[in-house]
Design a protein around this motif. Sequence first.
Motif, PDB file in Angstrom:
ATOM      1  N   ARG A 106       0.749  -1.002  -0.494  1.00  0.00           N
ATOM      2  CA  ARG A 106      -0.723  -0.159   0.275  1.00  0.00           C
ATOM      3  C   ARG A 106       0.976   1.094   0.044  1.00  0.00           C
ATOM      4  NH1 ARG A 106      -5.740  -1.750   2.178  1.00  0.00           N
ATOM      5  NH2 ARG A 106      -5.762   1.041   2.759  1.00  0.00           N
ATOM      6  N   ALA A 107       0.295   2.264  -0.567  1.00  0.00           N
ATOM      7  CA  ALA A 107       1.244   3.480  -0.813  1.00  0.00           C
ATOM      8  C   ALA A 107       0.454   4.371   0.444  1.00  0.00           C
ATOM      9  CB  ALA A 107       0.224   4.388  -1.263  1.00  0.00           C
ATOM     10  N   ARG A 114       4.474   9.406  12.516  1.00  0.00           N
ATOM     11  CA  ARG A 114       3.909   8.913  11.520  1.00  0.00           C
ATOM     12  C   ARG A 114       3.075   8.344  10.405  1.00  0.00           C
ATOM     13  NH1 ARG A 114      -0.927  12.446  10.674  1.00  0.00           N
ATOM     14  NH2 ARG A 114      -0.441  14.005   9.623  1.00  0.00           N
ATOM     15  N   ARG A 115       2.136   6.840  10.384  1.00  0.00           N
ATOM     16  CA  ARG A 115       1.643   6.525   8.952  1.00  0.00           C
ATOM     17  C   ARG A 115       0.724   6.862   8.323  1.00  0.00           C
ATOM     18  NH1 ARG A 115      -0.683   1.395   9.887  1.00  0.00           N
ATOM     19  NH2 ARG A 115       2.171   0.484   9.765  1.00  0.00           N
ATOM     20  N   VAL A 116       0.874   7.815   7.183  1.00  0.00           N
ATOM     21  CA  VAL A 116      -0.628   7.732   6.285  1.00  0.00           C
ATOM     22  C   VAL A 116      -0.954   7.242   5.148  1.00  0.00           C
ATOM     23  CG1 VAL A 116      -1.736  10.015   5.341  1.00  0.00           C
ATOM     24  CG2 VAL A 116      -0.191  10.737   7.439  1.00  0.00           C
ATOM     25  N   ASP A 117      -2.092   6.350   5.348  1.00  0.00           N
ATOM     26  CA  ASP A 117      -1.845   5.350   4.073  1.00  0.00           C
ATOM     27  C   ASP A 117      -2.596   6.076   3.193  1.00  0.00           C
ATOM     28  OD1 ASP A 117      -3.945   3.337   2.580  1.00  0.00           O
ATOM     29  OD2 ASP A 117      -3.202   2.218   3.855  1.00  0.00           O
ATOM     30  N   LEU A 118      -1.585   5.933   2.024  1.00  0.00           N
ATOM     31  CA  LEU A 118      -2.314   6.971   0.993  1.00  0.00           C
ATOM     32  C   LEU A 118      -3.486   5.698  -0.082  1.00  0.00           C
ATOM     33  CD1 LEU A 118       0.536   9.569   0.204  1.00  0.00           C
ATOM     34  CD2 LEU A 118      -1.896   9.888   1.141  1.00  0.00           C
ATOM     35  N   HIS A 119      -3.325   4.532  -0.287  1.00  0.00           N
ATOM     36  CA  HIS A 119      -3.970   3.187  -0.370  1.00  0.00           C
ATOM     37  C   HIS A 119      -4.966   4.141  -1.539  1.00  0.00           C
ATOM     38  CE1 HIS A 119      -3.867  -0.443  -2.352  1.00  0.00           C
ATOM     39  NE2 HIS A 119      -4.960  -0.492  -2.022  1.00  0.00           N
ATOM     40  N   ALA A 127       1.343   2.124  -4.742  1.00  0.00           N
ATOM     41  CA  ALA A 127       2.771   2.468  -4.433  1.00  0.00           C
ATOM     42  C   ALA A 127       3.323   4.235  -4.836  1.00  0.00           C
ATOM     43  CB  ALA A 127       4.165   1.656  -5.022  1.00  0.00           C
ATOM     44  N   ALA A 128       3.977   4.399  -3.232  1.00  0.00           N
ATOM     45  CA  ALA A 128       4.103   6.245  -4.158  1.00  0.00           C
ATOM     46  C   ALA A 128       5.306   5.945  -4.081  1.00  0.00           C
ATOM     47  CB  ALA A 128       4.427   7.225  -2.155  1.00  0.00           C
TER      48      ALA A 128
END
Length: 379
Positions: A106-107, A114-119, A127-128
Amino acid sequence: MRALVLTAALLATVTVAAATETGSGSPRLRPLPLPGPDTEAGLTGMTATGMVHGFVRGRGAPARAAVWRDGRLTLLERTGPSTPTAANDHDQVVGSYTRRPGEEERAVLWTGGRRVDLHPRGAFRSAAVGITDRAEVLVVSHHVSSDTLGTARRLSLWRPGGWRTLVEDGRFHDPVLGAAGDVAVLVDDRALLFPRGRGPGIRLVGLGGGAPVPMGINAGGAVLLACEDDGRGRAALWRDGGLTDLGSLGGGDTRFVGTGPRHGPWLNAAGEVTGLSETCDGRYHAFRWRRGVMTDLTPHAPYSTSYAINERGDIAGEVPVPGAAGTHALLWKRRSTTDLGAATPGNLTMPTALHPRLPQVAGTDAAPGSSATSLFTSQ
């Protein structure tokens, strides 16, 4: 087309070095920490704060995204596979991660611990692949096709608060994101530029018969293109609709050296370019192209390689050690050259990343033919 980007030896040892002005001595290096023994490490770049970003992987374990600040290691993900691809000058890192074993990647944006999910919604894999200083993130995602019989790929630009789809087609390759939010990508047999991440796309025409591969975009919107002409590499710079052939060092073949997914940068805001070009006698040498002139950085060496150029015009590369095994890392400035030496005598020392504004490099150091890795930093 991808052969126009030469792949350096497998990333093995990360080195961060501050260049000395005299160029006569090798900086003292100290080890950077690793999670444990038998760890492989890879490098994806360095930010304006000096933060190094890359991955670590223990024997039999998946890769995990990591950063090093002031000699300290921080794992961006504690469990599961994760891969960094790029970072901006605010130390925000993008790439991909997996939430749990067996799931697709997941991007992701890692920022401020912190983690920011960009899916993207509806995607099954993403993927970013790039980020600007304004936190614009370029994302490649995979979706079930409209007929449900196959899959389709999508290229999107995420900005805080929303998404913009640029290409909804499974046949695109090699997307790049510029500092101002410009996007260039190879779609089928066409290279397209989306200024500021908008519009239907401007077609970029290269040199020779095939479609050019976008290699980088600078802050002014100039696009560096790798082209192929009868099996030989050529390089061009697109600016405001005009195309400039960068030429060669006399041998007719000009290419760029990458490490894994393309890195560099090979183009800076002033329009200077670095890469690898063939000389009249068949040797390949690092070059600087500036204001229409390509200059051989090592006219007397058997070979040399350059990996990146920064906004000062510093170029990071390597040359062989005369009469001995291994290579030395070099930093070419506009008026002088600094020999950074070898992290380990006899090893291949490759400065594959460069501080965007200072004469500091990060790179790899490995014994020829060995997969052993260790990490170093300069004092």
